[in-house]
Write a protein that holds these residues in place. Structure first.
Motif, PDB file in Angstrom:
ATOM      1  N   ARG A 187      -3.064  -4.870  14.852  1.00 57.51           N
ATOM      2  CA  ARG A 187      -3.409  -3.456  14.664  1.00 57.51           C
ATOM      3  C   ARG A 187      -2.176  -2.679  14.204  1.00 57.51           C
ATOM      4  NH1 ARG A 187      -2.844   0.792  18.266  1.00 57.51           N
ATOM      5  NH2 ARG A 187      -4.097   2.624  17.818  1.00 57.51           N
ATOM      6  N   TYR A 188      -1.056  -2.912  14.847  1.00 53.55           N
ATOM      7  CA  TYR A 188       0.164  -2.237  14.425  1.00 53.55           C
ATOM      8  C   TYR A 188       0.514  -2.620  12.992  1.00 53.55           C
ATOM      9  CZ  TYR A 188       1.202  -0.733  19.213  1.00 53.55           C
ATOM     10  OH  TYR A 188       1.163  -0.146  20.453  1.00 53.55           O
ATOM     11  N   GLY A 189       0.263  -3.855  12.623  1.00 54.60           N
ATOM     12  CA  GLY A 189       0.559  -4.288  11.268  1.00 54.60           C
ATOM     13  C   GLY A 189      -0.218  -3.493  10.239  1.00 54.60           C
ATOM     14  N   ARG A 190      -1.476  -3.219  10.501  1.00 53.61           N
ATOM     15  CA  ARG A 190      -2.274  -2.438   9.564  1.00 53.61           C
ATOM     16  C   ARG A 190      -1.745  -1.011   9.456  1.00 53.61           C
ATOM     17  NH1 ARG A 190      -6.358  -4.863  12.365  1.00 53.61           N
ATOM     18  NH2 ARG A 190      -7.109  -2.918  13.245  1.00 53.61           N
ATOM     19  N   GLU A 191      -1.339  -0.447  10.583  1.00 56.34           N
ATOM     20  CA  GLU A 191      -0.778   0.907  10.552  1.00 56.34           C
ATOM     21  C   GLU A 191       0.524   0.934   9.749  1.00 56.34           C
ATOM     22  OE1 GLU A 191      -0.397   1.908  14.646  1.00 56.34           O
ATOM     23  OE2 GLU A 191      -2.526   2.373  14.913  1.00 56.34           O
ATOM     24  N   ASP A 192       1.312  -0.127   9.886  1.00 54.01           N
ATOM     25  CA  ASP A 192       2.545  -0.220   9.111  1.00 54.01           C
ATOM     26  C   ASP A 192       2.250  -0.259   7.611  1.00 54.01           C
ATOM     27  OD1 ASP A 192       3.946  -0.276  11.463  1.00 54.01           O
ATOM     28  OD2 ASP A 192       4.367  -2.429  11.413  1.00 54.01           O
ATOM     29  N   GLU A 193       1.222  -0.999   7.225  1.00 56.83           N
ATOM     30  CA  GLU A 193       0.862  -1.092   5.813  1.00 56.83           C
ATOM     31  C   GLU A 193       0.483   0.276   5.250  1.00 56.83           C
ATOM     32  OE1 GLU A 193       1.097  -3.660   3.803  1.00 56.83           O
ATOM     33  OE2 GLU A 193       1.770  -5.011   5.372  1.00 56.83           O
ATOM     34  N   LEU A 194      -0.274   1.030   6.012  1.00 56.05           N
ATOM     35  CA  LEU A 194      -0.700   2.348   5.539  1.00 56.05           C
ATOM     36  C   LEU A 194       0.485   3.312   5.469  1.00 56.05           C
ATOM     37  CD1 LEU A 194      -4.082   2.664   7.466  1.00 56.05           C
ATOM     38  CD2 LEU A 194      -3.735   2.080   5.061  1.00 56.05           C
ATOM     39  N   GLU A 195       1.405   3.211   6.431  1.00 56.22           N
ATOM     40  CA  GLU A 195       2.600   4.055   6.370  1.00 56.22           C
ATOM     41  C   GLU A 195       3.435   3.703   5.140  1.00 56.22           C
ATOM     42  OE1 GLU A 195       6.252   5.685   9.178  1.00 56.22           O
ATOM     43  OE2 GLU A 195       5.500   3.656   9.544  1.00 56.22           O
ATOM     44  N   SER A 196       3.549   2.414   4.832  1.00 52.81           N
ATOM     45  CA  SER A 196       4.313   2.002   3.661  1.00 52.81           C
ATOM     46  C   SER A 196       3.655   2.483   2.370  1.00 52.81           C
ATOM     47  CB  SER A 196       4.461   0.477   3.637  1.00 52.81           C
ATOM     48  OG  SER A 196       5.370   0.058   4.639  1.00 52.81           O
ATOM     49  N   ASP A 197       2.332   2.523   2.349  1.00 54.89           N
ATOM     50  CA  ASP A 197       1.640   3.091   1.183  1.00 54.89           C
ATOM     51  C   ASP A 197       2.032   4.556   0.997  1.00 54.89           C
ATOM     52  OD1 ASP A 197       0.302   0.779   0.484  1.00 54.89           O
ATOM     53  OD2 ASP A 197      -1.531   1.295   1.559  1.00 54.89           O
ATOM     54  N   ARG A 198       2.046   5.298   2.094  1.00 49.49           N
ATOM     55  CA  ARG A 198       2.401   6.721   2.007  1.00 49.49           C
ATOM     56  C   ARG A 198       3.856   6.899   1.554  1.00 49.49           C
ATOM     57  NH1 ARG A 198      -0.875   6.683   6.740  1.00 49.49           N
ATOM     58  NH2 ARG A 198       0.960   6.527   8.091  1.00 49.49           N
ATOM     59  N   LEU A 199       4.746   6.075   2.063  1.00 44.56           N
ATOM     60  CA  LEU A 199       6.150   6.157   1.652  1.00 44.56           C
ATOM     61  C   LEU A 199       6.307   5.772   0.182  1.00 44.56           C
ATOM     62  CD1 LEU A 199       7.896   4.632   4.804  1.00 44.56           C
ATOM     63  CD2 LEU A 199       7.993   7.011   4.034  1.00 44.56           C
ATOM     64  N   ALA A 200       5.529   4.795  -0.257  1.00 46.44           N
ATOM     65  CA  ALA A 200       5.600   4.381  -1.665  1.00 46.44           C
ATOM     66  C   ALA A 200       5.171   5.509  -2.598  1.00 46.44           C
ATOM     67  CB  ALA A 200       4.740   3.143  -1.885  1.00 46.44           C
ATOM     68  N   VAL A 201       4.203   6.300  -2.183  1.00 46.56           N
ATOM     69  CA  VAL A 201       3.798   7.461  -2.983  1.00 46.56           C
ATOM     70  C   VAL A 201       4.990   8.396  -3.175  1.00 46.56           C
ATOM     71  CG1 VAL A 201       2.407   9.579  -2.967  1.00 46.56           C
ATOM     72  CG2 VAL A 201       1.343   7.380  -2.415  1.00 46.56           C
ATOM     73  N   GLN A 202       5.721   8.663  -2.101  1.00 42.95           N
ATOM     74  CA  GLN A 202       6.897   9.533  -2.181  1.00 42.95           C
ATOM     75  C   GLN A 202       7.969   8.937  -3.087  1.00 42.95           C
ATOM     76  OE1 GLN A 202       8.284  10.272   1.811  1.00 42.95           O
ATOM     77  NE2 GLN A 202       6.252  10.832   2.569  1.00 42.95           N
TER      78      GLN A 202
END
Length: 266
Positions: A187-202
């Motif tokens: 579960r934490y891994g999926r949250e990490d993936e979504l956070e990395s997507d948001r950071l990649a946008v920036q």
């Protein structure tokens, strides 16, 4: 006696986890990690050759490899990532079949030739590399290692507490505890993936790339089966690429409420 030992192991694991807290200067978040940035860098450098070997080593095409390095460094040098202590290096792996990209703690970033050949633009490659940079600066590996240690301690305590040498079936309790611990960490891994997507946008936008190219990457991954796999999504390490599109679109809207600036590289 075994219950006392189990409680002590569980208590030590919990206290160690909750007391090892550091503030991430890049994201501003408070994180449970039990290693320094210097240790992350050393760990990544140590593991890099072995990880590359698992994918057939580095790709012999030096021109393609240099392109990956150049785009990766553009993301680093033209964003606030340049002010972090991480030593980023970007590698093209020889594996032509596997569609994958990953980052080791400390800044060693890899992309397989199998994924690279699926991409059709520099902006798409920047999106992939930006996502992996996000994992590094968000210290996801360090967090996962700390969580793994906590899970190992708690499942070990559960195994001691529930094991009965006269009743082998009691081992089932330890197996269930291990499965629960694995699901929590996934579960934490999926949250990490979504956070990395948001950071990649920036990061992609700040470096002059159109972050909407990341949506195209998600469609590519979905077509290739990346992250989708068999079974329900909650059992997968990565979120379903199709579901990540909505998160990326929301991140773009939040980052650019007045619309994307003109001149971004497609």
């Amino acid at each position: 006696m075994k219950f006392i030992v189990a409680l002590l192991i569980a208590a030590v694991s919990l206290v160690t986890y909750w007391c090892n807290t550091q503030e991430n200067e890049f994201t501003g978040e408070s994180q449970h990690v039990d290693m320094s940035v210097e240790q992350e860098i050393a760990l990544g450098l140590q593991a890099a050759p072995q990880m590359a070997e698992q994918y057939g080593g580095l790709h012999p095409d030096q021109e393609a490899a240099q392109e990956v390095k150049a785009i990766g460094q553009k993301l680093v040098q033209n964003t606030k990532v340049s002010s972090t202590p991480y030593q980023f290096d970007f590698h093209l792996l020889a594996d032509e079949q596997t569609v994958n990209a990953f980052a080791l703690p400390g800044g060693q970033v890899f992309i397989t030739a199998g994924l690279l050949k699926q991409l059709s633009s520099e902006a798409q490659l920047a999106g992939v590399l930006g996502h992996e940079i996000g994992h590094v600066v968000a210290r996801h590996s360090a967090e996962q290692l700390a969580k793994a240690k906590l899970t190992q301690g708690l499942t070990g305590a559960a195994a001691i507490a529930t094991y009965d040498p006269e009743n082998p079936a009691s081992q089932g309790g330890a197996v269930v505890a291990a499965m629960v611990g694995k699901l929590v960490n996934m579960r934490y891994g999926r949250e990490d993936e979504l956070e990395s997507d948001r950071l990649a946008v920036q990061l992609t936008g700040a470096a002059g790339y159109d972050p909407r190219a990341m949506i195209e990457v998600m469609h590519i991954l979905e077509k290739a089966g990346g992250g989708a796999g068999g079974g329900p999504e909650f059992m997968q390490t990565h979120p379903n690429p199709g579901n990540r599109v909505a998160e990326i679109e929301q991140a773009i809207q939040e980052e650019y409420p007045d619309g994307l600036p003109e001149g971004l590289q497609q």
